[in-house]
Design a protein around this motif. Structure first.
Motif: not given
Lengths: 110, 115
Positions: B15-33
């Protein structure tokens, strides 16, 4: 507004059929169906558009009744591999957001 | 070739920490969620980006901040983590802007556990 799915859970024997329903109180642009197996990502099955069309995907098909804002997913001659949680997702006419139902857990037994 | 990849797959933090999650797509899509799936399996949309522009920003605490450096990447940074943030976070992508007739491709998810 979240669409409502019914039933919440289904248990079948291999070879039996099932229907999963999805209804919304909002005007819909499209309905999506996904299957998620335990510990995995949801996988896209099909999308249905306004116009009451019906679509098929192997032995899994679906219909969309635009007037009633309802969609149904039909699974025929179920196989063990059909087990998982099925989600419908609806895209509102004005929002562009895909909102998921609460899911229907399907278990197919030998 | 993984279509939508997320890292890390598991994240256990205090609790209290800061974290990041990364996401990458190689489909050439225009929208990410970003979607959050709670313990009852409810999948809730959090954010959506179309070509690096934020187009959906649901009611989530401002401790959650998405960033899209380009249309193939969408990261999620969470500040001051709370117990209630524990969930599986899914990244997804689609062609078009979300109003078109395309399905979403989901990443394998990041299971976040806050202790």
């Amino acid at each position: 507004q979240q669409p409502v799915q019914s039933p919440q859970a289904v248990i079948l024997r291999e070879g039996e059929d099932a229907v999963i329903n999805c209804s919304s109180s909002k005007a819909l642009y499209s309905v999506h169906w996904y299957r998620q197996k335990h510990g995995e990502a949801p996988v896209f099955l099909m999308i249905l558009l306004k116009g009451g069309e019906q679509k098929g995907h192997e032995k899994i098909s679906a219909s969309f009744n635009e007037k009633k804002q309802q969609s149904s997913l039909y699974l025929t001659a179920s196989q063990l591999s059909y087990s998982g949680t099925y989600f419908c997702g609806t895209v509102g006419s004005n929002t562009g957001k895909l909102i998921f139902g609460q899911g229907t857990t399907l278990q197919v037994k030998p | 070739d993984t279509a939508v990849s997320q890292t890390p797959k598991y994240l256990v933090t205090q609790m209290g920490n800061d974290k990041s999650i990364k996401c990458e797509q190689n489909l050439g899509h225009d929208t990410m969620y970003w979607y959050k799936q709670d313990s009852k399996k409810f999948l809730k949309i959090m954010f959506s980006y179309n070509n690096k522009e934020l187009i959906i920003n649901e009611t989530v605490p401002n401790r959650f901040s998405p960033k899209s450096p380009d249309k193939a990447h969408l990261n999620l940074h969470i500040n001051s983590l709370e117990l209630g943030d524990s969930a599986v976070y899914f990244c997804a992508s689609s062609r078009g802007s979300g109003r078109e007739h395309y399905g979403y491709t989901f990443g394998s998810g990041t299971r976040l556990t806050v202790v």
